[in-house]
Design a protein around this motif. Structure first.
Motif, PDB file in Angstrom:
ATOM      1  N   MET A   1       0.726  -1.193   0.056  1.00 35.09           N
ATOM      2  CA  MET A   1      -0.028  -0.049   0.090  1.00 35.09           C
ATOM      3  C   MET A   1       0.835   1.230   0.035  1.00 35.09           C
ATOM      4  N   SER A   2       0.557   2.317  -0.677  1.00 38.63           N
ATOM      5  CA  SER A   2       1.007   3.688  -0.613  1.00 38.63           C
ATOM      6  C   SER A   2       0.882   4.334   0.411  1.00 38.63           C
ATOM      7  N   ARG A   3       1.858   4.646   1.389  1.00 33.68           N
ATOM      8  CA  ARG A   3       1.496   5.560   2.505  1.00 33.68           C
ATOM      9  C   ARG A   3       2.350   6.895   2.534  1.00 33.68           C
ATOM     10  N   PRO A   4       2.198   7.628   3.393  1.00 34.92           N
ATOM     11  CA  PRO A   4       2.739   9.027   3.677  1.00 34.92           C
ATOM     12  C   PRO A   4       4.276   8.727   4.272  1.00 34.92           C
ATOM     13  N   PRO A   5       5.202   9.500   3.692  1.00 38.60           N
ATOM     14  CA  PRO A   5       6.709   9.152   4.382  1.00 38.60           C
ATOM     15  C   PRO A   5       6.638   9.129   5.747  1.00 38.60           C
ATOM     16  N   TRP A   6       5.792  10.000   6.664  1.00 38.06           N
ATOM     17  CA  TRP A   6       6.082   9.829   8.309  1.00 38.06           C
ATOM     18  C   TRP A   6       5.691   8.637   8.881  1.00 38.06           C
ATOM     19  N   ILE A   7       4.880   7.802   8.204  1.00 42.66           N
ATOM     20  CA  ILE A   7       4.544   6.504   8.789  1.00 42.66           C
ATOM     21  C   ILE A   7       5.759   5.480   8.774  1.00 42.66           C
ATOM     22  N   ALA A   8       6.775   5.785   7.957  1.00 42.18           N
ATOM     23  CA  ALA A   8       7.641   4.782   7.520  1.00 42.18           C
ATOM     24  C   ALA A   8       8.484   4.353   8.908  1.00 42.18           C
ATOM     25  N   PHE A   9       8.343   5.114   9.851  1.00 41.48           N
ATOM     26  CA  PHE A   9       9.034   4.740  11.293  1.00 41.48           C
ATOM     27  C   PHE A   9       8.633   3.375  11.845  1.00 41.48           C
ATOM     28  N   TYR A  10       6.970   3.317  11.454  1.00 41.26           N
ATOM     29  CA  TYR A  10       6.285   2.348  12.160  1.00 41.26           C
ATOM     30  C   TYR A  10       6.346   1.093  11.468  1.00 41.26           C
ATOM     31  N   GLY A  11       6.692  -0.097  11.965  1.00 40.72           N
ATOM     32  CA  GLY A  11       6.731  -1.092  11.514  1.00 40.72           C
ATOM     33  C   GLY A  11       6.875  -2.304  12.762  1.00 40.72           C
ATOM     34  N   PRO A  12       7.143  -3.501  12.475  1.00 42.04           N
ATOM     35  CA  PRO A  12       7.397  -4.493  13.680  1.00 42.04           C
ATOM     36  C   PRO A  12       8.555  -4.082  14.694  1.00 42.04           C
ATOM     37  N   ALA A  13       9.415  -3.382  14.096  1.00 45.19           N
ATOM     38  CA  ALA A  13      10.522  -2.956  15.054  1.00 45.19           C
ATOM     39  C   ALA A  13       9.997  -1.989  16.206  1.00 45.19           C
ATOM     40  N   GLU A  14       9.133  -0.925  15.778  1.00 42.89           N
ATOM     41  CA  GLU A  14       8.622   0.032  16.357  1.00 42.89           C
ATOM     42  C   GLU A  14       7.600  -0.502  17.282  1.00 42.89           C
ATOM     43  N   LEU A  15       6.909  -1.379  16.905  1.00 43.71           N
ATOM     44  CA  LEU A  15       5.835  -2.271  17.698  1.00 43.71           C
ATOM     45  C   LEU A  15       6.503  -2.748  18.908  1.00 43.71           C
ATOM     46  N   TYR A  16       7.759  -3.732  18.549  1.00 46.93           N
ATOM     47  CA  TYR A  16       8.301  -4.115  19.679  1.00 46.93           C
ATOM     48  C   TYR A  16       8.713  -3.034  20.882  1.00 46.93           C
TER      49      TYR A  16
END
Length: 409
Positions: free
Chosen positions: A285-300
């Motif tokens: 999915m296409s997303r705005p650049p600011w959300i790129a920090f969030y993924g499995p690592a940030e959820l951990y």
């Protein structure tokens, strides 16, 4: 007519009441050889947005008092040349070369929108590396003002909408920089403005971003009930129904709020929802650049915060290790934060020597930049806990002696 949150925030930061600002401005006018004609009504009109662009001599007085261009105080000129000069000046900072649109007196179309978006992405990358700081905040505010000023020259309603959306995103970037730097009053005013702009633009992704930042701001103010409310508001935005990545972040932020309130069951339930949503994310999915920090690592990393707040130090350490193992290298600031939280988790299990070694890595990671306010606060928490839990340990004194200057600067 839009309330001028930036001027209000500048007044609050400088300690001016409305009457005191009137007096200071009139003194500045008199010293410059003009009559002191500014009244309470003048300032009230500025604050309410009824008057959006002061006269030149009034702008000169404002800029002399607050030490920044009028556009950074929330004023928007009728033409774009001043904003463009301000944006150029604001985006010239150490370690950053920000692309941005060339000067144009014609209609604003997709190419100028693309240039503004590229500038915003550069600011996002700078934040990922260095964290929140004044230069980034000012550049973002100037970018927002540039977007708003270009609306009257937009070539279509679609371009107007994109410019408004970009203005909200620039303002949210400035607000996030203030949150990360722990400039709480400025962050509050900027987030309110960003929320207003996002709703005007019908930009659900930026609205969700603002609620996420408001939750973090409430945490910094120890208003944990409001942090939970902001987390629920983030969950209610339409983007969370379309994209499970946003839904995961909203639930994770709510989990942190519940944990800070000591509600173990609600915190773990929200964390479980966040993990479930993460497992269903569409990576294409296409997303705005600011959300790129969030993924499995940030959820951990957020899960480690939840576990720490609930008193599960061993689990917090384990989850912190998992976060650091999968965190992309470009997110240097987030890696330093996760490392600091790992040190705190180790310390709370009685391993002060290992904790001090881990905490020292924070300074190595951020070696060429000052620590953002949020990170300094976290390191301060570590040091206070170190002195409380191991007051007689030589390693505690040595760590303090070695890193106090770097931590406090």
């Amino acid at each position: 007519m839009t309330e001028n949150f930036r001027l209000r925030a500048a007044m609050d930061q400088a300690g001016y009441t409305q009457a005191e600002l009137v007096e200071a401005l009139n003194k500045s006018l008199t010293a410059a050889g003009h009559r002191g004609t500014i009244s309470d009504r003048t300032v009230r009109y500025w604050l309410t947005g009824k008057s959006g662009w002061p006269q030149q001599r009034q702008r000169d007085a404002l800029e002399a008092i607050f030490g920044c261009p009028a556009v950074e105080l929330g004023f928007i000129p009728p033409e774009g040349t001043l904003l463009r000069r301000t944006f150029l000046a604001s985006t010239t900072m150490a370690g950053a070369s920000l692309p941005f649109t060339p000067r144009s007196t014609g209609r604003v179309g997709t190419s100028e929108v693309a240039g503004l978006r590229a500038s915003l992405e550069s600011l996002t990358g700078l934040d990922d590396k260095r964290g929140g700081h004044t230069e980034l905040e000012r550049a973002a505010l100037a970018g927002a003002a540039d977007c708003l000023n270009k609306q009257d020259r937009a070539s279509s309603q679609r371009i107007r909408q994109r410019l408004l959306s970009l203005a909200s995103d620039f303002t949210a970037t400035a607000a996030w920089s203030s949150v990360d730097a722990r400039q709480l009053d400025r962050a509050d005013a900027q987030l309110k403005e960003a929320l207003y702009l996002a709703r005007m633009a019908n930009d659900s992704a930026t609205e969700m971003r603002v609620w996420n930042s408001l939750a973090m701001l409430a945490h910094q103010r120890k208003e944990h009930g409001q942090a939970v409310d902001a987390g629920y508001a983030a969950q209610a935005t339409s983007i969370t129904r379309r994209d499970r990545l946003f839904a995961s972040l909203a639930h994770a932020r709510t989990a942190v709020g519940h944990a800070n309130r000591g509600d173990r069951q609600a915190a773990l339930r929200s964390l479980g929802f966040a993990e479930d949503m993460m497992g269903k994310v569409d990576p294409e999915m296409s997303r705005p650049p600011w959300i790129a920090f969030y993924g499995p690592a940030e959820l951990y990393a957020l899960g480690a915060i939840v576990r720490h707040r609930l008193g599960d130090a061993a689990e917090a350490e384990a989850v912190s290790h998992r976060a650091l193992a999968v965190l992309p290298q470009k997110f240097r600031r987030n890696r330093a934060l996760a490392t600091a939280r790992l040190a705190i988790a180790q310390l709370h299990q009685g391993d002060s020597e290992q904790a001090c070694d881990t905490a020292a890595r924070v300074f190595d990671l951020m070696a060429d930049a000052p620590l953002p306010g949020r990170m300094r606060s976290l390191i301060g928490d570590f040091y206070r806990d170190l002195l409380t839990l191991a007051p007689d340990a030589a390693v505690a004194r040595e760590w303090g002696d070695q890193y106090r200057d770097q931590w406090s600067r």
